[in-house]
Design an enzyme around this catalytic site. Sequence first.
Site, mmCIF file in Angstrom:
data_model
loop_
_atom_site.group_PDB
_atom_site.id
_atom_site.type_symbol
_atom_site.label_atom_id
_atom_site.label_comp_id
_atom_site.label_asym_id
_atom_site.label_seq_id
_atom_site.Cartn_x
_atom_site.Cartn_y
_atom_site.Cartn_z
ATOM 1 N N ASP A 6 0.889 -1.148 0.000
ATOM 2 C CA ASP A 6 0.000 0.000 0.000
ATOM 3 C C ASP A 6 0.939 1.212 0.000
ATOM 4 O O ASP A 6 2.142 1.065 0.225
ATOM 5 C CB ASP A 6 -0.885 -0.016 1.246
ATOM 6 C CG ASP A 6 -1.744 1.227 1.383
ATOM 7 O OD1 ASP A 6 -2.385 1.624 0.398
ATOM 8 O OD2 ASP A 6 -1.746 1.817 2.479
ATOM 9 N N ASP B 120 -0.058 5.118 0.895
ATOM 10 C CA ASP B 120 -0.324 6.197 1.853
ATOM 11 C C ASP B 120 -0.287 5.683 3.285
ATOM 12 O O ASP B 120 -0.981 4.743 3.632
ATOM 13 C CB ASP B 120 -1.684 6.835 1.573
ATOM 14 C CG ASP B 120 -1.689 7.578 0.255
ATOM 15 O OD1 ASP B 120 -0.797 8.414 0.060
ATOM 16 O OD2 ASP B 120 -2.576 7.318 -0.573
#
Length: 182
Positions: free
Chosen positions: A11, A13
């Site tokens: 991922d 952020d």
Amino acid sequence: MKPKIEAVIFDMDGLMFNTEDIYNTVGDAVLKPRGHEFSRELKLLMMGLPGIKAFQVMIDYCKLEDSPEALQSECAELFAEILPRRIETMPGLMRLLERLEQLEIPKAVATSSHLRFANIALNQFDLKPRFQFVLTAESVVNGKPHPDIYLLAAKKMELEPSQLLVLEDSVTGSRAAAAAGT
């Protein structure tokens, strides 16, 4: 017998970059003039959701009259202005990337962010060439918590989802990874 981990999907952020801090600044800048604050509770409700859905959560939570598209546009402008000055890699990211590269384990990024912002963040630290590919909100119809982005990552890696290790920092993203069978 558990399958061997053949690739790692990141991922972006909050996991690779401090963009969660930047989202707090942007959220406050958008909500304060409207008489609201970007609370931790609201942030957690929005975290990991694709843009329009996240902004609909903000609208419902704060009882705003704005459209999700208008809020998204306003936030995108603020984010683009702040991001290059404030973005930092999260502690341990570079060491982890180096170790995966030593082990010759392929890596990719699967984020709910839009391609424009993913490119800004990755290019700021010259990280994009270190990943096989980058999947963004534009890559799938159904964003997290749907498993689509991780199923697509497995397909692009030519692996079974169970052969992927997904690194996530949100409940929404973790649900997507689990639903995909990673």
